[in-house]
Design an enzyme around this catalytic site. Structure first.
Site, PDB file in Angstrom:
ATOM      1  NE  ARG A 131      -3.840  -2.204   0.397  1.00 34.09           N
ATOM      2  CZ  ARG A 131      -4.825  -2.332   1.259  1.00 34.09           C
ATOM      3  NH1 ARG A 131      -5.063  -1.381   2.151  1.00 34.09           N
ATOM      4  NH2 ARG A 131      -5.578  -3.406   1.246  1.00 34.09           N
ATOM      5  CG  HIS A 161      -0.958  -1.366   6.904  1.00 31.66           C
ATOM      6  ND1 HIS A 161      -2.318  -1.392   7.123  1.00 31.66           N
ATOM      7  CD2 HIS A 161      -0.782  -0.716   5.723  1.00 31.66           C
ATOM      8  CE1 HIS A 161      -2.944  -0.794   6.107  1.00 31.66           C
ATOM      9  NE2 HIS A 161      -2.033  -0.387   5.242  1.00 31.66           N
ATOM     10  CB  CYS A 248      -6.877   0.086  11.329  1.00 28.58           C
ATOM     11  SG  CYS A 248      -5.662  -1.199  11.258  1.00 28.58           S
TER      12      CYS A 248
END
Ligand code: GLY
Length: 253
Positions: A131, A161, A248
């Site tokens: 990402r 992530h 998140c």
């Protein structure tokens, strides 16, 4: 010390969002309950909650952390790397605007998700993932260096992530798992090491006097408590099904 958080109600379309997990389809009612408890826990930690309404057009938009990077002095609106998520930044920029005079933007060909950015005091760690590309990471590095912060770019090997595997809990301590346990970049920190079976709990958040952790990870809970932390455990099953963790779900500033 955080005074504010931005959160966003999960949309019904959440169940059709992006995921790599094979944990099954989320239960929307249960999801809303878990989200309500998350918001209550944040309030308990003493922050004012800016609550954004759900947006059916963006199934993953409850994961607000990916759309911005917020510091004391400035905000950065990201350019999320997943095409279906890119438009989430519009609502987040609107929510951030009242609080910041200085707002920077990551722009194409740079892509960056906030989940790939860890701030520890004056240092930023920026993960390169599916990402976040090098152009995006370099843009952020340049921005924060211009604001007198330092930044390190870290290619990720196993994690989705950066913050899937690492969290800062203040007092020069990091919660780490997997590839971050031995990464020399983090050798000056004291580490709370999370074994592979407890890996999901490495994504925890320090909010003022409390560390919020996912429920069901007793070893992590005990490790934190033995180091003097007060913990709050939250059920996260319906977020885990869509690759989401505690960090998140909010932008803390
Ligand atoms: N489901 C969260 C994400 O893929 O970004």
């Amino acid at each position: 010390m955080f005074n504010h958080v931005i959160v966003k109600k999960p949309s019904k379309s959440y169940v059709n969002g992006l995921t790599t997990s094979s944990l099954g389809v989320p239960n929307y009612e249960e999801l809303l309950l878990q989200h309500e408890k998350y918001v209550s826990a944040l309030k308990y930690c003493g922050v004012e909650v800016i609550y954004l309404e759900a947006d059916e057009a963006f199934p993953d938009s409850t994961f607000v952390e990916d759309a911005a990077v917020l510091t004391k002095e400035f905000a950065v609106i990201t350019n999320p790397g997943a095409p279906s998520r890119n438009g989430e930044i519009v609502a987040i920029e609107k929510a951030v605007q009242p609080f910041y005079k200085k707002i920077h933007h990551i722009v194409a060909p740079g892509f960056l998700d906030g989940g790939d950015v860890l701030q520890v005091d004056r240092i930023f760690y920026i993960g390169l993932s599916e990402r976040t590309n090098e152009a995006g990471a370099k843009q952020l590095k340049k921005m924060v260096e211009a604001e007198k912060y330092t930044a390190h770019i870290i290619p990720l090997k196993e994690f989705f992530h950066l913050k899937t595997g690492i969290a800062s809990v203040g007092k020069n301590k990091l919660v780490v798992t997997g590839e971050f346990i031995t990464n020399p970049l983090f050798e000056s920190y004291e580490k709370i090491i999370i074994p592979k079976e407890q890996q999901y709990s490495a994504n925890c958040i320090l909010v003022n006097d409390y560390v919020i952790i996912p429920a069901g990870f007793e070893e992590t809970n005990q490790q934190l408590k033995s180091q003097g932390y007060q913990t709050i455990e939250l059920e996260m099953s319906e977020f885990q099904k869509q690759d989401g963790g505690l960090s998140c779900l909010s932008l803390r500033f």
